[in-house]
Design a protein around this motif. Sequence first.
Motif, PDB file in Angstrom:
ATOM      1  N   TYR A 223     -19.369  29.543   6.603  1.00 14.68           N
ATOM      2  CA  TYR A 223     -19.316  29.966   5.203  1.00 14.68           C
ATOM      3  C   TYR A 223     -17.873  30.066   4.729  1.00 14.68           C
ATOM      4  CZ  TYR A 223     -24.116  31.142   3.842  1.00 14.68           C
ATOM      5  OH  TYR A 223     -25.439  31.072   3.460  1.00 14.68           O
ATOM      6  N   ASP A 227     -19.850  32.565  -1.279  1.00 15.78           N
ATOM      7  CA  ASP A 227     -21.197  32.304  -0.774  1.00 15.78           C
ATOM      8  C   ASP A 227     -21.465  30.812  -0.633  1.00 15.78           C
ATOM      9  OD1 ASP A 227     -23.573  33.413   0.221  1.00 15.78           O
ATOM     10  OD2 ASP A 227     -24.636  33.055  -1.658  1.00 15.78           O
ATOM     11  N   ARG A 228     -20.468  30.100  -0.123  1.00  9.49           N
ATOM     12  CA  ARG A 228     -20.549  28.637   0.014  1.00  9.49           C
ATOM     13  C   ARG A 228     -20.772  28.272   1.483  1.00  9.49           C
ATOM     14  NH1 ARG A 228     -15.381  26.126  -2.565  1.00  9.49           N
ATOM     15  NH2 ARG A 228     -16.691  24.250  -2.552  1.00  9.49           N
ATOM     16  N   LEU A 229     -21.906  27.658   1.734  1.00 13.54           N
ATOM     17  CA  LEU A 229     -22.288  27.260   3.093  1.00 13.54           C
ATOM     18  C   LEU A 229     -21.913  25.800   3.323  1.00 13.54           C
ATOM     19  CD1 LEU A 229     -23.779  27.712   5.801  1.00 13.54           C
ATOM     20  CD2 LEU A 229     -25.905  27.111   4.599  1.00 13.54           C
ATOM     21  N   GLU A 288     -15.645  38.348   2.633  1.00 12.26           N
ATOM     22  CA  GLU A 288     -16.756  37.891   1.790  1.00 12.26           C
ATOM     23  C   GLU A 288     -17.577  36.825   2.513  1.00 12.26           C
ATOM     24  OE1 GLU A 288     -17.561  35.665  -2.521  1.00 12.26           O
ATOM     25  OE2 GLU A 288     -15.520  36.165  -1.889  1.00 12.26           O
ATOM     26  N   ALA A 289     -16.888  35.899   3.158  1.00 14.26           N
ATOM     27  CA  ALA A 289     -17.582  34.838   3.890  1.00 14.26           C
ATOM     28  C   ALA A 289     -18.308  35.399   5.111  1.00 14.26           C
ATOM     29  CB  ALA A 289     -16.586  33.759   4.314  1.00 14.26           C
ATOM     30  N   GLN A 291     -19.717  38.346   5.213  1.00 10.51           N
ATOM     31  CA  GLN A 291     -20.928  38.961   4.670  1.00 10.51           C
ATOM     32  C   GLN A 291     -21.994  37.914   4.371  1.00 10.51           C
ATOM     33  OE1 GLN A 291     -19.623  41.261   1.288  1.00 10.51           O
ATOM     34  NE2 GLN A 291     -18.460  42.715   2.548  1.00 10.51           N
ATOM     35  N   SER A 292     -21.561  36.765   3.855  1.00 11.39           N
ATOM     36  CA  SER A 292     -22.504  35.671   3.595  1.00 11.39           C
ATOM     37  C   SER A 292     -23.127  35.175   4.892  1.00 11.39           C
ATOM     38  CB  SER A 292     -21.794  34.514   2.883  1.00 11.39           C
ATOM     39  OG  SER A 292     -21.318  34.902   1.623  1.00 11.39           O
ATOM     40  N   THR A 293     -22.306  35.101   5.937  1.00 10.96           N
ATOM     41  CA  THR A 293     -22.806  34.672   7.245  1.00 10.96           C
ATOM     42  C   THR A 293     -23.863  35.639   7.762  1.00 10.96           C
ATOM     43  OG1 THR A 293     -20.656  33.677   7.771  1.00 10.96           O
ATOM     44  CG2 THR A 293     -22.159  34.093   9.609  1.00 10.96           C
ATOM     45  N   SER A 295     -25.760  37.608   6.006  1.00 10.35           N
ATOM     46  CA  SER A 295     -26.973  37.466   5.187  1.00 10.35           C
ATOM     47  C   SER A 295     -27.796  36.267   5.641  1.00 10.35           C
ATOM     48  CB  SER A 295     -26.597  37.311   3.711  1.00 10.35           C
ATOM     49  OG  SER A 295     -25.970  38.475   3.223  1.00 10.35           O
ATOM     50  N   MET A 296     -27.128  35.159   5.986  1.00  4.25           N
ATOM     51  CA  MET A 296     -27.829  33.981   6.481  1.00  4.25           C
ATOM     52  C   MET A 296     -28.555  34.304   7.787  1.00  4.25           C
ATOM     53  SD  MET A 296     -26.320  30.258   7.681  1.00  4.25           S
ATOM     54  CE  MET A 296     -25.491  30.963   9.129  1.00  4.25           C
TER      55      MET A 296
END
Length: 342
Positions: A223, A227-229, A288-289, A291-293, A295-296
């Motif tokens: 990420y 929130d870019r995967l 931030e990245a 946290q996105s990880t 969540s995934m």
Amino acid sequence: MNKARQAFSMLGILFLMSVLLLACGNTEEPAAGNAGAVNAGGNTAAGAAPSTEGTDNGAEAEAESAARSYTDYKGHTVEIPVHPQRIVYSGETYGDLVALGVKAAGYPLSMGEGQVFEEQLQGVEDVGFPINLEKTLELQPDLIIYAGTEESDFEALSKIAPTVIFNTFAPLEERMTEIGGILGKTEEAAAWLARYKADEAAMWEQLKAAGMKPGETASVFTYYPGDRLFIMAATGLSQVLYGENGFKATPPVQKLLDEGTGFEEISLEVLEQYAGDRIFVLTPVADEAKQSTESMLQSEIWKSLPAVKNGYVYTQDIMKTSSDATTREWLLQELPRLMNAQ
């Protein structure tokens, strides 16, 4: 990891030009046939007095000051030292130099933070990113190796020292062969590649003995902030995984590899199409990245993947998965440990 290059400031350009004009006014023009042959101290070979210290010292000095014609991958033909002594390197793969036993005089130290080769940067001067013209001039390099592609950058740096634009995203073997030639380390580069190939083959045998099956696929995800995967293809860890005798790519990833694409942004909804039998997750730097990880990893889409159900998921710090030679060498030892194959 925004690598967008900013324009050089007018102040830097004016400073550079004033110093260069002053230097030109105080330096005798080199004799015909020796233009561009500059030694590490900045003296032209033609202007240097014959050595009275003995033929060995004279031959050594002559070898260090010798120059040759080189054409970089952008088509610039430049006279560069045969054996450069003071190199400024600005690019993503400083570990290539480390693998060949070369220490640069200057490098953007922020690019080396957290990298496998970070300890080898002690004593290297920081030239900043984007590269600082004043600091580069201060280091008096005899060669500048630059990964940028802007002609204005190339022209500005060329006023300081012979400058070549280097493709740091080229495949490992191609890149090491090329940088070995630039640095006057052709034999060392060939020897390193031979050792690497032997160690790589041994690693795959070790993983197969530990349960890796023929034809198994693998995927690498990470990420970025916002929130870019991304699915990784022809860069970093993927270059090791998809090597000879290694894992196969899933069809969508193979398409990216065939196109020479380093990575591509995807949505979480299509994750299953890209996911292989084994999944590698690169831990990002930004909170931030991260946290996105997380969540995934908690999503139902993620939990439904076969690799997740089978326990074939591995995480690694993204800064430890670069494409440079030193990191690639380190990963040959790290992958078996990561996959519990030791």
